[in-house]
Design an enzyme around this catalytic site. Structure first.
Site, short mmCIF file in Angstrom:
data_model
loop_
_atom_site.label_atom_id
_atom_site.label_comp_id
_atom_site.label_asym_id
_atom_site.label_seq_id
_atom_site.Cartn_x
_atom_site.Cartn_y
_atom_site.Cartn_z
N LEU A 617 30.60 44.75 25.64
CA LEU A 617 30.67 43.86 24.31
C LEU A 617 29.96 42.41 24.21
O LEU A 617 29.00 41.75 23.32
CB LEU A 617 32.01 43.37 24.07
CG LEU A 617 33.02 45.26 22.87
CD1 LEU A 617 34.33 44.30 23.05
CD2 LEU A 617 32.21 45.32 22.04
N THR A 621 30.19 38.25 28.97
CA THR A 621 32.02 37.91 30.19
C THR A 621 32.42 38.87 30.24
O THR A 621 33.12 39.02 31.38
CB THR A 621 32.61 38.05 29.30
OG1 THR A 621 32.23 38.69 27.65
CG2 THR A 621 31.98 36.45 27.99
N GLN A 625 33.97 39.47 33.86
CA GLN A 625 35.38 39.94 34.58
C GLN A 625 35.05 40.35 36.32
O GLN A 625 35.77 40.40 37.13
CB GLN A 625 35.49 40.74 33.35
CG GLN A 625 35.97 40.78 32.15
CD GLN A 625 37.44 40.06 32.90
OE1 GLN A 625 37.92 40.55 32.31
NE2 GLN A 625 37.66 38.78 32.78
N GLU A 692 39.48 45.41 34.24
CA GLU A 692 40.40 46.44 36.10
C GLU A 692 39.27 46.99 36.66
O GLU A 692 39.89 47.25 37.69
CB GLU A 692 41.63 46.59 35.36
CG GLU A 692 42.44 45.71 34.89
CD GLU A 692 43.59 45.98 34.15
OE1 GLU A 692 44.85 45.24 34.40
OE2 GLU A 692 43.97 47.85 33.99
MO1 MOS Z 1 47.62 43.67 33.34
S1 MOS Z 1 48.53 44.04 35.40
O1 MOS Z 1 48.19 45.44 32.65
O2 MOS Z 1 47.93 42.40 33.29
#
Ligand code: MOS
Length: 732
Positions: A617, A621, A625, A692
């Site tokens: 997107l 940013t 991340q 993540e």
């Molecule tokens: Mo994440 S560890 O689901 O903020």
């Protein structure tokens, strides 16, 4: 809006604003210190008092007596809240231990009192005058000791079994079996947990730092025993959460209780040394992995069992999740094993499950590839699967792991790697390269938003979505701008307020895709309303450059709001596409390390992540991340460990002096590549989670690079130099 069929072409695909590397729209507020964090709202209300929390000095047992007299007499003290005088408290569904303990003590540093005084210093001074007598009970604080007593799966997380692992394993031409460990870890968000509460009659307003506004509201209401409509949560800026602020924590409850007792607004910040044991952490794991292949390296059998511990009623670290999806293989077994421990509560931290699981799995894959005699990149490609290995009828919505690995290998000049370890020297450094696959599931979650077209033609977006440093403000603004055909500076984004529509919140890397899809839904409705207002056909209307165009007419957007602001609200709701298709994100992580030949010090020379994570997107940013997540991967590999005192039952190194984390400057070079990966199955935004993913797999790539550099295989994280020192080539 219900999202039940894969997305077709929609206004977001124009990519005039979405997909562009816009600076954070909240950036100037942060760099000028004007973004207000949870402990900084004291001029919003008059007469704010300060609370100071104290925690239990024992890990398990009960409080025999508590003498508050001296503290109560101490200068400035207004009130002291304890479980005894706090009134009847309920408990939300999301916390395992009570946030205010006593007389039963469930873990070390469980909050047992809040001293409220005129100033912070007065509250702190008085807190140290509280005399507590405890009756201590024995507890279990060591996962390794508890492990032999735990064999079966917890009732609600049965093993995943496909084919016949045992016989396939027994007849495998090549076998690898090993045990790996990961330690307890602390989120270590830069902003400590903090809250300010103010009551107005039976209504409470909480200024806090929380990733999930609606959860926080519901849980605080449940704990206080009041209706959730009487609770207002406000958390517009968050200085990092990493999972530690997914749930209601003691700062929030204590601020509310303190303010109620003091009859004044009260603010509470948990001190740094209190956070590690008072709040949640990532639980340690012991992971047992077996992989069997045929002579060509094709996986025939794969098993992954993971032990972790938690308080009674707590959940396991789901460290086998990725092993269900990452590689092909007909015979499979994965299972979670949960020991009961009396350490503080374990819960979600920075990609719970996959982050810890890949640390083990991706070393194991390096080891079996070496045994088979295949390059580790090629081994992974050989064992790729395009279907869910436990359910071959089910496909991945998109899966570009092979492309991640191939592009990464080319970019990183992987061909320069010398397969035999400990062959490359650069001065005093032993140099090695490592690779790992990255994997993180893509979850979707309903998300709502309200959008106003203001009379001056600007847009205001309101949702209870949070921005934990991730860039939510910016991508939400970009979504609205794209949908209505205005520049980003014509959009005001307001987040983190429980008065706004309930969003997906920030967690599990579901926030970006889900919350922008909710804004998309509201904007579709706004477009319809505007077109109707202007007498245009909504189906054909094009919104661009501040105009609405249809049926040969071109009307300024502002005309629609002439008579007053237009407000609409909608939410995205997801059908079962995430069940029809396995939705996951993929990466290839490549690392080059140097290991000091004499001291064993590990330095990261180069890192590369190639990510397939849906539509990106905002590449700026998203890159931030990912480089942040890669840095956390360095922490997991080399530094981060909460050290357990297995006699006293607590985490010893509970501050930033003893709990080490890396920073960006510790790493020579970081590069991120995003593959074109628009995924129409994920949402109308065609995006997925990315934050993540950036962490998942990195630590193992580092471990594999250390092995390649030194020939020393470390299976117990973190890879500190003591684990290398006496095994380095020149010391043996
Ligand atoms: Mo994440 S560890 O689901 O903020």
């Amino acid at each position: 809006m219900k999202f039940e069929k894969p997305a077709t072409t929609n206004p977001v695909d124009r990519l005039k604003v979405i997909g562009q590397p816009h600076d954070r729209i909240d950036g100037p507020l942060k760099t000028t210190g004007t973004a207000r964090y949870a402990y900084e709202w004291h001029d919003e209300v008059a007469n704010v008092a300060c609370g100071y929390a104290i925690g239990s000095a024992i890990p398990k047992g009960r409080i025999a007596s508590m003498d508050l007299a001296a503290a109560q007499r101490s200068p400035g003290v207004i009130t002291i809240v304890t479980a005894e005088n706090a009134g009847k408290l309920g408990k939300g569904e999301m916390n395992t231990a009570h946030l205010l303990g006593g007389p039963e003590i469930e873990h070390y540093h469980q909050a047992i009192a809040l001293v409220v005084a005129d100033t912070f210093e007065q509250a702190r001074a008085a807190a140290h005058l509280i005399e507590v007598e405890y009756e201590r009970q024995d507890g279990n604080y060591d996962l390794a000791t508890a492990k032999p007593g735990v064999n079966g799966a917890p009732e609600d997380t049965p093993d995943t079994v496909t084919g016949d692992f045992a016989s396939a394993w027994a007849s495998s031409a090549v076998q690898h079996e090993a045990t790996y460990t990961t330690p307890d870890q602390s989120h270590t968000a830069m902003e400590p947990h903090a809250s300010m509460a103010a009551w107005d009659g039976d209504r409470v307003t909480l200024w806090t730092s929380n990733q999930m506004i609606a959860w926080c509201r519901k849980e605080l209401a449940a704990t206080l025993g009041i209706d959730k409509e009487k609770v207002r949560i406000y958390s517009p800026f968050i200085g990092g959460g990493f999972g530690s602020k997914l749930f209601l924590r003691s700062d929030a409850l204590l601020a509310a209780l303190g303010a109620r007792a003091a009859k004044r607004p009260v603010k509470v910040m948990l001190t740094r040394p209190f956070i590690a044991n008072n709040t949640t952490h990532r639980p340690a794991t012991i992971q047992h992995i077996r992989i069997g292949t045929d002579e060509t390296g094709q996986i025939a059998a794969i098993a992954h069992e993971s032990w972790s511990g938690n308080l009674p009623g707590g959940t396991p670290e789901t460290a086998v999740e990725q092993t269900n999806y990452l590689y092909a293989g007909a015979n499979r077994l994965t299972g979670l094993r949960l020991a009961q421990l009396d350490l503080p509560e374990g819960n979600a931290m920075r990609a719970p499950g996959e982050a810890a699981g890949l640390l083990a799995l991706e070393i194991a894959v390096d080891e079996i590839a070496e045994k088979v005699g295949i390059d580790p990149v090629e081994f992974r490609i050989l064992n790729d699967t395009q279907v869910d290995p436990n359910n071959p009828q089910r496909f991945f919505s998109r899966r570009q792991l092979v492309a991640c690995l191939r592009q990464g290998a080319a970019r990183f000049e992987w061909s320069r790697r010398v397969a035999q370890p400990a062959q490359v020297r650069d001065g005093r450094w032993l140099v090695g390269m490592g690779v790992a696959a990255g994997f993180r599931n893509n979850q979707v979650s309903p998300s709502g938003a309200r959008v106003h077209l203001e009379t001056d033609g600007t847009l205001t977006v309101e949702t209870d979505m949070t921005d934990i440093g991730t860039g939510s403000y910016t991508i939400i603004g970009q979504t609205a701008a794209e949908m209505l055909g205005v520049p980003l500076d014509k959009v005001v984004v307001r987040l983190g307020d429980s008065d706004f529509p309930v969003s997906a919140g920030s967690g599990g890397q579901w926030g970006a895709n889900s919350s922008t899809a909710g804004v998309y839904a509201a904007c579709v409705r706004l477009r319809e309303t505007i077109a109707h207002q202007l007498g245009l056909d909504a189906e054909q209307a094009e919104f661009a450059d501040g105009y609405v165009q249809a049926q040969g007419k071109r009307v300024p957007l502002t005309d629609a709001a002439r008579a007053g602001r237009i407000t609409v609200e909608d939410a995205i709701e997801f059908g079962d596409l995430d069940k029809q298709f396995q939705q996951s994100t993929f990466a290839g992580h490549f690392v080059e390390v140097g290991v000091d030949v004499a001291t064993g010090e590990v330095r990261i020379r180069r890192m590369l992540a190639v990510c397939a994570a849906g539509r990106i997107l905002n590449p700026k940013t998203a890159r931030s991340q990912v480089i942040g997540a890669m840095t956390m991967g360095v922490g997991a590999a080399l530094m981060e460990e909460l050290v357990v005192d297995t006699h006293q039952g607590y985490f010893v190194n509970h501050d930033l002096a003893g709990y080490e984390v890396p920073v960006h400057a510790d790493i020579g070079e970081q590069e991120v590549i995003f593959l074109d990966d628009d995924d129409p199955v994920s949402s109308p935004m065609k995006a997925k989670g990315v934050g993540e993913l950036g962490l998942c797999g990195v630590g193992a790539a580092i471990a594999n690079a250390v092995y390649n550099a030194t020939g020393v295989r470390v299976r117990d994280y973190p890879i500190t130099l003591d684990k290398l020192l006496d095994r380095l080539p020149e010391s043996v």
